[in-house]
Design an enzyme around this catalytic site. Structure first.
Site, short mmCIF file in Angstrom:
data_model
loop_
_atom_site.label_atom_id
_atom_site.label_comp_id
_atom_site.label_asym_id
_atom_site.label_seq_id
_atom_site.Cartn_x
_atom_site.Cartn_y
_atom_site.Cartn_z
N GLY A 141 0.86 3.19 -5.91
CA GLY A 141 -0.09 2.65 -6.88
C GLY A 141 -1.50 2.46 -6.37
CB ILE A 142 -4.25 0.20 -7.45
CG1 ILE A 142 -3.61 -1.19 -7.36
CG2 ILE A 142 -4.25 0.71 -8.89
CD1 ILE A 142 -4.38 -2.24 -8.16
N GLY A 143 -2.67 0.18 -4.48
CA GLY A 143 -2.74 -0.17 -3.07
C GLY A 143 -2.85 1.06 -2.19
CE1 TYR A 196 2.01 -9.51 -12.13
CE2 TYR A 196 0.88 -9.83 -14.22
CZ TYR A 196 0.96 -9.22 -12.99
OH TYR A 196 -0.02 -8.33 -12.60
CB ALA A 245 -0.94 0.00 1.21
CG ASN A 246 5.05 1.10 -0.90
OD1 ASN A 246 4.74 -0.09 -0.89
ND2 ASN A 246 5.93 1.59 -1.75
#
Length: 322
Positions: free
Chosen positions: A50-52, A200, A47-48
């Site tokens: 982008g979308i997080g 991936y 969560a540091n």
């Protein structure tokens, strides 16, 4: 024959690109729920940025206590401070979580169990692409461990807390690239067989299979599990493409991809929306139920993957009994 700015071909291309961008904007799903999360506790991994980070910001804005699970504590602390400043919610904190280390995952989970009386939403958001093809200290392919095995262990360790907190939700960020994945359950760790892009895709297939199998295991407990495709996101996710290819990829994706606010909408939707209360074992894109690949819906493959994952992450019989 030269074709300058007044050339019909150039104008045609520009009209197409603008039209396509407009189409992307108009068809992007948006979470319309105004639901508050006061008194709720949420974990968002990765969560540091982008979308997080955007997901965590939205849930903090709704009043939740939000725990950011981040590998880089310095970046995590910066994101935490920014979220607190922008939302006015001081109940946001960062804890160390390195998904490439099963010991770190266990330490994080044990701390949550020891300190949090309840857990209402777990969002498995962290992911990595084009990572180095090597084995971790746990003997697992780095890309598979960060994207699948780490989250698998984390989720299993937190299931009891989620059950005690029901109704609760588990949200797993996968990708449409799961359709290109294939799993050889007898050969998870062939560094020389799979390229980083293939790893991936395989890990994203594992995400959807895990979500579906866990949903079956938790049926009737009040804990729902769903996976999602966030869209192609213009974010720091493309930093691993390198200093030359990265900017080129970013330039072209700017025309076609979502920004981080748009990319976070389906994660937020599955975390809060009244429309998915009691809904479990589904795959979503643009805040709508979508069809996963045939392989992702293979219950036999999901069960075998689950059993293999239990063994590879060292889950004890007691930890696996839920």
């Amino acid at each position: 024959m030269s074709c300058g700015f007044n050339c019909p071909l150039v104008w045609g291309i520009l009209v197409f690109l603008i039209g396509f961008k407009l189409y992307v904007k108009l068809t992007t799903g948006v979470c319309r729920s105004k639901k508050r999360l006061d008194g709720k506790t949420v974990i968002v991994t990765g969560a540091n940025t982008g979308i997080g980070k955007e997901t965590a910001r939205d849930l903090a804005q709704r009043g939740a206590k939000v725990i950011l699970g981040c590998r880089d504590l310095e970046k995590g602390k910066k994101a935490c401070d920014e979220i607190i400043a922008s939302t006015g919610n001081a109940k946001v904190e960062v804890q160390h979580l390195d998904l490439s280390s099963l010991a770190s995952v266990r330490k994080f989970a044990n701390n949550i169990i020891d300190t949090e009386p309840h857990l209402d939403v777990l969002i498995n958001n962290a992911g990595a692409t084009r990572v180095e093809q090597k084995l971790t200290d746990d003997g697992l392919l780095l890309g598979m461990q960060v994207n699948h095995f780490g989250h698998f262990l984390l989720t299993c360790l937190l299931v009891d807390l989620l059950k005690r907190s029901s109704p609760s939700r588990i949200v797993i960020v996968a990708s449409e690239l799961h359709r290109l994945g294939s799993l050889d359950l007898d050969d998870f760790n062939s560094v020389n067989v799979y390229g980083s892009d293939r790893i991936y895709c395989n890990s994203k297939l594992a995400n959807v299979l895990m979500s579906n199998e866990l949903a079956r295991k938790l049926k009737g407990t009040g804990v729902t599990v769903n996976s999602l495709h966030p869209g192609v996101i213009l974010s720091d996710f493309f930093r691993n493409f390198g200093p030359i290819v990265g900017p080129i990829v970013k330039f072209f994706l700017l025309l076609f991809c979502k920004d981080v606010h748009e990319g976070a909408q389906t994660s937020i939707f599955l975390a809060v929306s009244e429309d998915v209360e009691g809904v479990s074992g589904k795959y979503f894109t643009d805040c709508k139920d979508a069809s996963a690949s045939k392989s992702a819906l293979d219950e036999g493959l999901a069960k075998k993957l689950w059993e293999k994952s239990e063994a590879l992450v060292g889950l004890s019989p007691e930890e696996a009994d839920f």
